[in-house]
Write a protein that holds these residues in place. Sequence first.
Motif, short mmCIF file in Angstrom:
data_model
loop_
_atom_site.label_atom_id
_atom_site.label_comp_id
_atom_site.label_asym_id
_atom_site.label_seq_id
_atom_site.Cartn_x
_atom_site.Cartn_y
_atom_site.Cartn_z
N ARG A 52 3.46 6.18 -5.55
CA ARG A 52 4.13 6.65 -6.44
C ARG A 52 2.26 7.25 -7.50
O ARG A 52 2.93 7.40 -8.66
N CYS A 53 1.05 6.80 -6.75
CA CYS A 53 -0.20 7.13 -7.41
C CYS A 53 0.08 9.03 -7.30
O CYS A 53 0.05 8.95 -6.17
N ASP A 54 -0.74 9.39 -8.20
CA ASP A 54 -0.99 10.56 -7.18
C ASP A 54 -2.06 11.28 -6.31
O ASP A 54 -2.34 12.03 -5.96
N LEU A 55 -2.91 9.42 -6.90
CA LEU A 55 -4.46 10.23 -6.07
C LEU A 55 -5.00 8.59 -5.49
O LEU A 55 -4.05 7.55 -5.65
N PRO A 56 -5.47 8.91 -4.35
CA PRO A 56 -5.21 7.60 -2.67
C PRO A 56 -6.29 6.82 -3.31
O PRO A 56 -6.32 5.63 -3.49
N GLN A 57 -6.78 6.92 -4.35
CA GLN A 57 -8.17 5.99 -4.72
C GLN A 57 -6.78 5.28 -5.81
O GLN A 57 -7.66 3.65 -5.96
N ASP A 58 -6.21 5.55 -7.47
CA ASP A 58 -4.98 5.28 -7.32
C ASP A 58 -4.86 4.04 -6.83
O ASP A 58 -4.52 3.10 -7.63
N ALA A 59 -3.61 4.37 -6.17
CA ALA A 59 -3.10 3.69 -5.15
C ALA A 59 -3.96 2.17 -5.19
O ALA A 59 -3.75 1.13 -4.90
N THR A 89 0.80 -1.47 -0.49
CA THR A 89 0.35 -0.04 0.52
C THR A 89 1.54 0.78 0.15
O THR A 89 1.17 2.05 -1.02
N ALA A 90 1.65 0.70 0.94
CA ALA A 90 3.07 2.35 0.44
C ALA A 90 3.47 2.63 -0.54
O ALA A 90 3.48 4.18 -0.77
#
Length: 182
Positions: A27-34, A21-22
């Motif tokens: 690496r993702c701009d948005l938490p939803q993408d992560a 998750t970290a």
Amino acid sequence: MDDERPARFEAAYHRAYGLITAYAARRCDLPQDAADVVAETFAVAWRRVEELPDGDEATLWLYGVARKVLANHFRGDNRRRARTAELDAELADLYGHSPDTEVELDAIGRAFRSLPGDDRELLSLVAWEGLEREEIARVLGLSRNAVRIRLHRARRRLSRALADAGVHVSTQSGLVPSKRPL
């Protein structure tokens, strides 16, 4: 065999969920993408549970899977951005100015983003994930020596990019954190 699948998956999930998750969040701009990347990574792990190694090797295997899932995510993101390039340019003209106090951080970010994707990934695995060369070699499917050489070259390219951006980096600074306990 069917009873082993859930236990094997759950052990890997509990051991690696926070780390993966970290990894995705950085690496993702948005938490939803992560969250999407993490979900897809563990969906792959479930589908391929027979290939999932035991113990710490499972975490490294999951980093490799997450890396490929991120690559797919970024390809889709790049296609989406290409379709909206004109709007992005207009918004950048309107809102693209950063405060003077963040000028150096902006220059560092630009220097990092100017590196080839393989260099960014390698430096990120060291700095953000705290992985050692042997672990990086397993994640990337390379020899330890290849990782050593590529890491040296990536650091040299980053140093040149920072110098070109006017950012002075001391060799005494502790920019790369020590390995975090698992």
